[in-house]
Scaffold this motif. Sequence first.
Motif, mmCIF file in Angstrom:
data_model
loop_
_atom_site.group_PDB
_atom_site.id
_atom_site.type_symbol
_atom_site.label_atom_id
_atom_site.label_comp_id
_atom_site.label_asym_id
_atom_site.label_seq_id
_atom_site.Cartn_x
_atom_site.Cartn_y
_atom_site.Cartn_z
ATOM 1 N N LEU A 24 9.094 61.345 73.239
ATOM 2 C CA LEU A 24 8.231 60.900 72.154
ATOM 3 C C LEU A 24 6.886 61.617 72.250
ATOM 4 C CD1 LEU A 24 8.769 58.621 69.990
ATOM 5 C CD2 LEU A 24 7.110 57.270 71.270
ATOM 6 N N VAL A 25 6.478 62.203 71.138
ATOM 7 C CA VAL A 25 5.150 62.795 71.033
ATOM 8 C C VAL A 25 4.386 62.044 69.943
ATOM 9 C CG1 VAL A 25 3.858 64.836 70.287
ATOM 10 C CG2 VAL A 25 5.776 65.086 71.871
ATOM 11 N N HIS A 26 3.246 61.504 70.266
ATOM 12 C CA HIS A 26 2.437 60.785 69.286
ATOM 13 C C HIS A 26 1.639 61.779 68.456
ATOM 14 C CE1 HIS A 26 3.143 56.710 70.836
ATOM 15 N NE2 HIS A 26 3.190 57.293 72.022
ATOM 16 N N THR A 27 1.784 61.685 67.144
ATOM 17 C CA THR A 27 1.030 62.563 66.253
ATOM 18 C C THR A 27 -0.205 61.841 65.723
ATOM 19 O OG1 THR A 27 2.423 61.879 64.383
ATOM 20 C CG2 THR A 27 3.060 63.882 65.573
ATOM 21 N N LEU A 28 -1.137 62.630 65.257
ATOM 22 C CA LEU A 28 -2.434 62.117 64.803
ATOM 23 C C LEU A 28 -2.292 61.236 63.566
ATOM 24 C CD1 LEU A 28 -5.552 62.181 64.997
ATOM 25 C CD2 LEU A 28 -5.461 64.227 63.542
ATOM 26 N N MET A 29 -2.938 60.087 63.615
ATOM 27 C CA MET A 29 -3.029 59.215 62.446
ATOM 28 C C MET A 29 -4.523 58.963 62.198
ATOM 29 S SD MET A 29 -1.570 55.342 61.842
ATOM 30 C CE MET A 29 0.164 55.771 61.824
ATOM 31 N N ALA B 103 4.904 69.298 66.868
ATOM 32 C CA ALA B 103 6.136 70.063 67.041
ATOM 33 C C ALA B 103 5.993 71.111 68.141
ATOM 34 C CB ALA B 103 6.528 70.731 65.726
ATOM 35 N N ARG B 104 4.827 71.715 68.238
ATOM 36 C CA ARG B 104 4.615 72.697 69.304
ATOM 37 C C ARG B 104 4.660 72.033 70.680
ATOM 38 N NH1 ARG B 104 1.521 74.791 65.094
ATOM 39 N NH2 ARG B 104 -0.380 73.660 65.660
ATOM 40 N N GLU B 105 4.193 70.801 70.755
ATOM 41 C CA GLU B 105 4.296 70.073 72.021
ATOM 42 C C GLU B 105 5.755 69.761 72.343
ATOM 43 O OE1 GLU B 105 2.655 65.973 74.148
ATOM 44 O OE2 GLU B 105 1.665 66.725 72.337
ATOM 45 N N LEU B 106 6.538 69.377 71.326
ATOM 46 C CA LEU B 106 7.960 69.116 71.547
ATOM 47 C C LEU B 106 8.691 70.372 72.012
ATOM 48 C CD1 LEU B 106 9.403 66.785 68.744
ATOM 49 C CD2 LEU B 106 9.088 66.297 71.180
ATOM 50 N N ARG B 107 8.300 71.501 71.477
ATOM 51 C CA ARG B 107 8.954 72.758 71.861
ATOM 52 C C ARG B 107 8.865 72.971 73.371
ATOM 53 N NH1 ARG B 107 9.722 77.408 68.449
ATOM 54 N NH2 ARG B 107 10.469 79.164 69.686
ATOM 55 N N GLU B 108 7.745 72.558 73.963
ATOM 56 C CA GLU B 108 7.565 72.728 75.403
ATOM 57 C C GLU B 108 8.562 71.893 76.202
ATOM 58 O OE1 GLU B 108 3.511 71.820 76.233
ATOM 59 O OE2 GLU B 108 2.723 73.493 75.029
ATOM 60 N N HIS B 109 9.068 70.813 75.598
ATOM 61 C CA HIS B 109 10.063 69.975 76.263
ATOM 62 C C HIS B 109 11.472 70.591 76.182
ATOM 63 C CE1 HIS B 109 7.619 66.482 77.254
ATOM 64 N NE2 HIS B 109 7.080 66.530 76.058
ATOM 65 N N GLY B 110 11.649 71.609 75.336
ATOM 66 C CA GLY B 110 12.965 72.230 75.206
ATOM 67 C C GLY B 110 14.018 71.306 74.639
ATOM 68 N N GLN C 132 11.918 71.385 57.613
ATOM 69 C CA GLN C 132 12.135 72.794 57.946
ATOM 70 C C GLN C 132 10.987 73.352 58.778
ATOM 71 O OE1 GLN C 132 14.978 74.782 57.200
ATOM 72 N NE2 GLN C 132 13.920 75.962 58.785
ATOM 73 N N ALA C 133 9.767 72.937 58.445
ATOM 74 C CA ALA C 133 8.607 73.401 59.207
ATOM 75 C C ALA C 133 8.666 72.894 60.653
ATOM 76 C CB ALA C 133 7.325 72.927 58.535
ATOM 77 N N VAL C 134 9.103 71.655 60.845
ATOM 78 C CA VAL C 134 9.262 71.124 62.199
ATOM 79 C C VAL C 134 10.332 71.916 62.944
ATOM 80 C CG1 VAL C 134 9.990 69.113 63.553
ATOM 81 C CG2 VAL C 134 8.442 68.814 61.607
ATOM 82 N N GLU C 135 11.408 72.237 62.250
ATOM 83 C CA GLU C 135 12.478 73.023 62.864
ATOM 84 C C GLU C 135 11.964 74.396 63.291
ATOM 85 O OE1 GLU C 135 16.651 74.745 61.175
ATOM 86 O OE2 GLU C 135 16.426 72.557 61.227
ATOM 87 N N ASP C 136 11.179 75.012 62.436
ATOM 88 C CA ASP C 136 10.648 76.343 62.751
ATOM 89 C C ASP C 136 9.730 76.295 63.971
ATOM 90 O OD1 ASP C 136 12.013 77.325 60.559
ATOM 91 O OD2 ASP C 136 10.257 77.337 59.234
ATOM 92 N N GLU C 137 8.919 75.250 64.074
ATOM 93 C CA GLU C 137 7.963 75.142 65.175
ATOM 94 C C GLU C 137 8.641 74.767 66.502
ATOM 95 O OE1 GLU C 137 4.975 75.990 65.483
ATOM 96 O OE2 GLU C 137 4.010 75.978 63.521
ATOM 97 N N THR C 138 9.645 73.901 66.434
ATOM 98 C CA THR C 138 10.295 73.452 67.669
ATOM 99 C C THR C 138 11.391 74.401 68.129
ATOM 100 O OG1 THR C 138 11.899 72.103 66.442
ATOM 101 C CG2 THR C 138 9.862 71.013 67.172
#
Length: 247
Positions: free
Chosen positions: A32-37, A60-67, A92-98
Amino acid sequence: MPSVGFLYPGYSAEDDYPVFEEKLGGDVRLHLVHTLMREDAHRVDALLDVGGSDVLGEGARELREHGVDAAVWACTSGSFVFGWDGARAQAQAVEDETGAAASSTSFAFVNALRALGIERVAIAASYPEDVAERFVEFLGAAGIEVVAWAGRGIVTAAEVGTLSGEDVLDWVAAGDHPDAEAVLVPDTALHSAAILDALEERLGKTVLTANQVSVWEGLRLAGAAAPREGLGTLFRSGARVPASTEH
């Protein structure tokens, strides 16, 4: 071991996810990654900000680090408020970033309904009615008939997260309709992991909640959607999504 990443806005029912992981038997990992609200409000302008590209891109970039093997934007209102095409572009943007297959809770509801062959639903939404109506429109774009719906009028996710299990059982039961094949509860701020079977027992039909379908969608994308007990009909059925799967 398959792993799924979730972008979760703020803090309200994030503790549902460790419960899901435990109930899944310990053979998958949920990150779980908490995003800004910037503002906690079930209001269209605030929700457009919650689901903005800058916010999701950072998470999404933080999730990418988790692989992770798959990623889900775990916010129903922060996805359907963008409309069908906007929500698709968002995923799609999340997919591209992760670099992993990605979806959102709004599409998870659609895919879960298609997997179960359900076409008519009722909605018990915690949101104000103008926001709930946008979810009705989103489902309509997928060809799903909403036979009854109501918004509870709760403005903040924080308040939704404080609702007790008994309160949720009563409220969801009140939102049922005899023509509905299932009742949808579309807010990831709502705790539901511990009461999924109780909800279905109370209503005598399928109940789909936001965190439930988010986890199911992530496991599906990660290739780990085996039948599971204790998490409602959706998980128990081992349902497979037909070729018309959305994002």
